[in-house]
Scaffold this motif. Structure first.
Motif, PDB file in Angstrom:
ATOM      1  N   GLY A  47      50.452  41.869 -28.884  1.00 57.94           N
ATOM      2  CA  GLY A  47      49.659  40.912 -28.123  1.00 57.94           C
ATOM      3  C   GLY A  47      49.308  41.338 -26.717  1.00 57.94           C
ATOM      4  O   GLY A  47      49.083  40.496 -25.843  1.00 57.94           O
ATOM      5  N   ILE A  48      49.236  42.633 -26.447  1.00 57.13           N
ATOM      6  CA  ILE A  48      48.868  43.146 -25.118  1.00 57.13           C
ATOM      7  C   ILE A  48      47.367  43.418 -25.109  1.00 57.13           C
ATOM      8  O   ILE A  48      46.873  44.264 -25.860  1.00 57.13           O
ATOM      9  N   GLU A  49      46.647  42.717 -24.287  1.00 58.70           N
ATOM     10  CA  GLU A  49      45.182  42.776 -24.309  1.00 58.70           C
ATOM     11  C   GLU A  49      44.634  44.162 -23.966  1.00 58.70           C
ATOM     12  O   GLU A  49      43.731  44.662 -24.636  1.00 58.70           O
ATOM     13  N   ASN A  50      45.158  44.774 -22.932  1.00 53.49           N
ATOM     14  CA  ASN A  50      44.657  46.085 -22.500  1.00 53.49           C
ATOM     15  C   ASN A  50      45.840  47.009 -22.219  1.00 53.49           C
ATOM     16  O   ASN A  50      46.171  47.287 -21.065  1.00 53.49           O
ATOM     17  N   PRO A  51      46.493  47.505 -23.266  1.00 57.79           N
ATOM     18  CA  PRO A  51      47.724  48.271 -23.092  1.00 57.79           C
ATOM     19  C   PRO A  51      47.533  49.547 -22.275  1.00 57.79           C
ATOM     20  O   PRO A  51      46.537  50.249 -22.408  1.00 57.79           O
ATOM     21  N   ARG A  52      48.515  49.829 -21.426  1.00 47.88           N
ATOM     22  CA  ARG A  52      48.501  51.039 -20.610  1.00 47.88           C
ATOM     23  C   ARG A  52      48.978  52.221 -21.456  1.00 47.88           C
ATOM     24  O   ARG A  52      50.050  52.161 -22.065  1.00 47.88           O
ATOM     25  N   ILE A  53      48.198  53.279 -21.479  1.00 48.23           N
ATOM     26  CA  ILE A  53      48.514  54.460 -22.269  1.00 48.23           C
ATOM     27  C   ILE A  53      48.998  55.565 -21.341  1.00 48.23           C
ATOM     28  O   ILE A  53      48.314  55.934 -20.384  1.00 48.23           O
ATOM     29  N   GLY A  54      50.173  56.116 -21.615  1.00 47.52           N
ATOM     30  CA  GLY A  54      50.709  57.223 -20.818  1.00 47.52           C
ATOM     31  C   GLY A  54      50.939  58.441 -21.691  1.00 47.52           C
ATOM     32  O   GLY A  54      51.271  58.322 -22.878  1.00 47.52           O
ATOM     33  N   LEU A  55      50.750  59.618 -21.125  1.00 47.23           N
ATOM     34  CA  LEU A  55      50.982  60.885 -21.831  1.00 47.23           C
ATOM     35  C   LEU A  55      52.309  61.467 -21.356  1.00 47.23           C
ATOM     36  O   LEU A  55      52.477  61.747 -20.165  1.00 47.23           O
ATOM     37  N   LEU A  56      53.260  61.622 -22.267  1.00 47.40           N
ATOM     38  CA  LEU A  56      54.578  62.145 -21.909  1.00 47.40           C
ATOM     39  C   LEU A  56      54.457  63.597 -21.470  1.00 47.40           C
ATOM     40  O   LEU A  56      53.905  64.435 -22.191  1.00 47.40           O
ATOM     41  N   ASN A  57      54.970  63.882 -20.253  1.00 48.28           N
ATOM     42  CA  ASN A  57      54.827  65.223 -19.704  1.00 48.28           C
ATOM     43  C   ASN A  57      55.993  65.526 -18.772  1.00 48.28           C
ATOM     44  O   ASN A  57      56.820  64.652 -18.495  1.00 48.28           O
ATOM     45  N   ASN A  58      56.050  66.759 -18.279  1.00 46.18           N
ATOM     46  CA  ASN A  58      57.137  67.148 -17.382  1.00 46.18           C
ATOM     47  C   ASN A  58      56.766  66.982 -15.915  1.00 46.18           C
ATOM     48  O   ASN A  58      57.397  67.542 -15.026  1.00 46.18           O
ATOM     49  N   GLY A  59      55.747  66.209 -15.655  1.00 51.21           N
ATOM     50  CA  GLY A  59      55.310  65.896 -14.306  1.00 51.21           C
ATOM     51  C   GLY A  59      54.127  64.953 -14.372  1.00 51.21           C
ATOM     52  O   GLY A  59      53.451  64.860 -15.400  1.00 51.21           O
ATOM     53  N   THR A  60      53.866  64.230 -13.297  1.00 53.90           N
ATOM     54  CA  THR A  60      52.767  63.257 -13.318  1.00 53.90           C
ATOM     55  C   THR A  60      51.411  63.864 -12.938  1.00 53.90           C
ATOM     56  O   THR A  60      50.372  63.257 -13.195  1.00 53.90           O
ATOM     57  N   GLU A  61      51.419  65.063 -12.366  1.00 51.76           N
ATOM     58  CA  GLU A  61      50.160  65.687 -11.949  1.00 51.76           C
ATOM     59  C   GLU A  61      49.335  66.099 -13.172  1.00 51.76           C
ATOM     60  O   GLU A  61      49.893  66.536 -14.181  1.00 51.76           O
ATOM     61  N   PRO A  62      48.000  65.986 -13.085  1.00 51.33           N
ATOM     62  CA  PRO A  62      47.113  66.308 -14.217  1.00 51.33           C
ATOM     63  C   PRO A  62      47.266  67.740 -14.744  1.00 51.33           C
ATOM     64  O   PRO A  62      47.072  67.991 -15.934  1.00 51.33           O
ATOM     65  N   HIS A  63      47.625  68.674 -13.845  1.00 48.23           N
ATOM     66  CA  HIS A  63      47.692  70.080 -14.261  1.00 48.23           C
ATOM     67  C   HIS A  63      49.043  70.452 -14.861  1.00 48.23           C
ATOM     68  O   HIS A  63      49.233  71.594 -15.290  1.00 48.23           O
ATOM     69  N   LYS A  64      49.993  69.530 -14.919  1.00 53.29           N
ATOM     70  CA  LYS A  64      51.323  69.831 -15.440  1.00 53.29           C
ATOM     71  C   LYS A  64      51.316  69.928 -16.971  1.00 53.29           C
ATOM     72  O   LYS A  64      50.459  69.388 -17.651  1.00 53.29           O
ATOM     73  N   GLY A  65      52.335  70.616 -17.510  1.00 55.40           N
ATOM     74  CA  GLY A  65      52.530  70.654 -18.950  1.00 55.40           C
ATOM     75  C   GLY A  65      51.977  71.882 -19.634  1.00 55.40           C
ATOM     76  O   GLY A  65      51.504  72.827 -19.004  1.00 55.40           O
ATOM     77  N   SER A  66      52.031  71.848 -20.957  1.00 58.93           N
ATOM     78  CA  SER A  66      51.533  72.941 -21.791  1.00 58.93           C
ATOM     79  C   SER A  66      50.021  72.877 -21.905  1.00 58.93           C
ATOM     80  O   SER A  66      49.378  71.925 -21.426  1.00 58.93           O
ATOM     81  N   GLN A  67      49.440  73.874 -22.561  1.00 56.68           N
ATOM     82  CA  GLN A  67      47.997  73.851 -22.794  1.00 56.68           C
ATOM     83  C   GLN A  67      47.602  72.639 -23.624  1.00 56.68           C
ATOM     84  O   GLN A  67      46.532  72.055 -23.407  1.00 56.68           O
ATOM     85  N   VAL A  68      48.469  72.247 -24.560  1.00 56.29           N
ATOM     86  CA  VAL A  68      48.178  71.086 -25.412  1.00 56.29           C
ATOM     87  C   VAL A  68      48.130  69.807 -24.585  1.00 56.29           C
ATOM     88  O   VAL A  68      47.180  69.016 -24.696  1.00 56.29           O
ATOM     89  N   THR A  69      49.136  69.588 -23.741  1.00 55.07           N
ATOM     90  CA  THR A  69      49.160  68.344 -22.965  1.00 55.07           C
ATOM     91  C   THR A  69      48.067  68.323 -21.902  1.00 55.07           C
ATOM     92  O   THR A  69      47.512  67.263 -21.605  1.00 55.07           O
ATOM     93  N   GLN A  70      47.734  69.484 -21.344  1.00 59.15           N
ATOM     94  CA  GLN A  70      46.651  69.534 -20.358  1.00 59.15           C
ATOM     95  C   GLN A  70      45.312  69.189 -21.004  1.00 59.15           C
ATOM     96  O   GLN A  70      44.512  68.429 -20.440  1.00 59.15           O
TER      97      GLN A  70
END
Length: 345
Positions: free
Chosen positions: A168-191
């Motif tokens: 029942g959440i109208e506009n759910p917040r979607i997060g991508l699990l990563n090893n940092g919050t910066e956009p450039h963090k993570g593997s090639q797949v997560t980037q």
């Protein structure tokens, strides 16, 4: 609405399965059940057969069976027959506490993928600390060892529909699990997945989220590849169990004063235990197949079975899977039209 149940799956089957089914049957008058398994054993625990049908089979898939081989060879097992009932539209959903790998194989090979879904994922619901009924969804929590960026994008869409229709959440917040919050963090797949999620205006994407923050409620849906998601899930379950054990051990070693304090806090401690009990949020859902396919823990008691059946009832009532089928059919039509346009150009 009918639910096909593998009555022989799980450590305490069929007793706990039957008890959970009867509780759900008594609460939801619009539900019917088809129980697959050993008839004599099922009837031993069944109080009454109102809206419950038993389909007898002596064959069952056990926990140490190799999943795909078991599905192909044990064609008369309770799990395979329950999945076939859904495929043949004799039932609307499939539930089991049995072998996880075999359930995933049955969901993929028998129930079948939704057209347009490349890799179905397993969705689990976990508690959010500090909120009475707070929770978040994690997927993929173990269906796939490896994923591509487009799979993570689809998981975000699947998780969004589940959070909207079931929670029942109208506009759910979607997060991508990563090893940092910066956009450039993570593997090639997560980037690459980050860019796909950011570009999808239909998603309320809040960016990368770290594992140490997800229990604080930073997102309603946390997307991950199956290997990472399963590792995080097991780590949370293990930490919760260890904390409960440590707390009990500390109280028992603290003498009379500590035990009196624990007695005064008994109701609060029980609330904490319930909060960290994942079973109260339902089972793990294989999202991306043509009907609800849901797995509860092998050690589930009758209460956990009941909560999972209540979860399935919500999925069926809200017609979540038909909505997913419609959405991805539209996406496939758009892709086909775009290819035709490009070809004509």
């Amino acid at each position: 609405m009918k639910i096909a149940v593998d009555a022989m799956g799980g450590d305490n089957a069929p007793q706990t399965v039957v008890a959970g089914v009867e509780r759900a049957r008594d609460e939801f008058t619009d539900l019917e059940f088809i129980l697959f398994g050993k008839e004599n054993e099922i009837k031993k625990y069944l109080k009454n057969e109102d809206r419950i049908k038993i389909v007898h089979t002596d064959e069952e898939i056990v926990m140490n069976d190799e999943p795909v081989r078991a599905i192909r060879r044990k064609k008369n097992s309770s799990m395979v027959l329950a999945a076939k009932a859904v495929k043949e539209q004799q039932a609307d959903a499939f539930f089991s506490c049995g072998n996880t790998g075999a359930l995933l194989a049955a969901g993929l090979l028998i129930v079948g993928r939704i057209k347009g879904i490349t890799r179905p994922g397993l969705l689990s619901t976990m508690p959010v600390l500090g909120q009475t009924d707070g929770a978040f969804n994690l997927l993929d929590s173990g269906a796939n060892a490896e994923n591509k960026p487009e799979h993570l994008h689809q998981y975000a869409i699947l998780g969004k529909y589940y959070a909207q229709r079931v929670r029942g959440i109208e506009n759910p917040r979607i997060g991508l699990l990563n090893n940092g919050t910066e956009p450039h963090k993570g593997s090639q797949v997560t980037q690459a997945a980050y860019h796909l999620l950011s570009a999808d205006e239909s998603l309320n994407f809040v960016g990368n989220v770290e594992a140490n923050a997800i229990l604080k409620g930073v997102a309603d849906v946390v997307v991950a590849d199956g290997f990472t998601g399963n590792a995080v899930l097991k780590a949370i379950e293990g930490a919760a169990g260890a904390m409960v054990h440590l707390l009990k051990e500390t109280i028992m070693k603290s003498g009379v004063v500590g035990k009196l304090g624990a007695l005064l806090l008994k109701s609060s401690l029980s609330g904490l235990k319930d909060k960290m009990d994942q079973s109260r949020y339902g089972g793990a859902v294989l999202l991306g197949v043509k009907a609800p396919v849901v797995k509860a823990h092998g050690a589930s008691d009758s209460t956990a079975v009941y909560y999972t059946l209540r979860q399935i009832h919500k999925m069926l009532k809200e017609e979540m899977v038909p909505e997913l089928v419609s959405y991805f059919a539209q996406q496939e039509e758009k892709k086909a039209a775009q290819k035709t346009e490009e070809k004509n150009d």
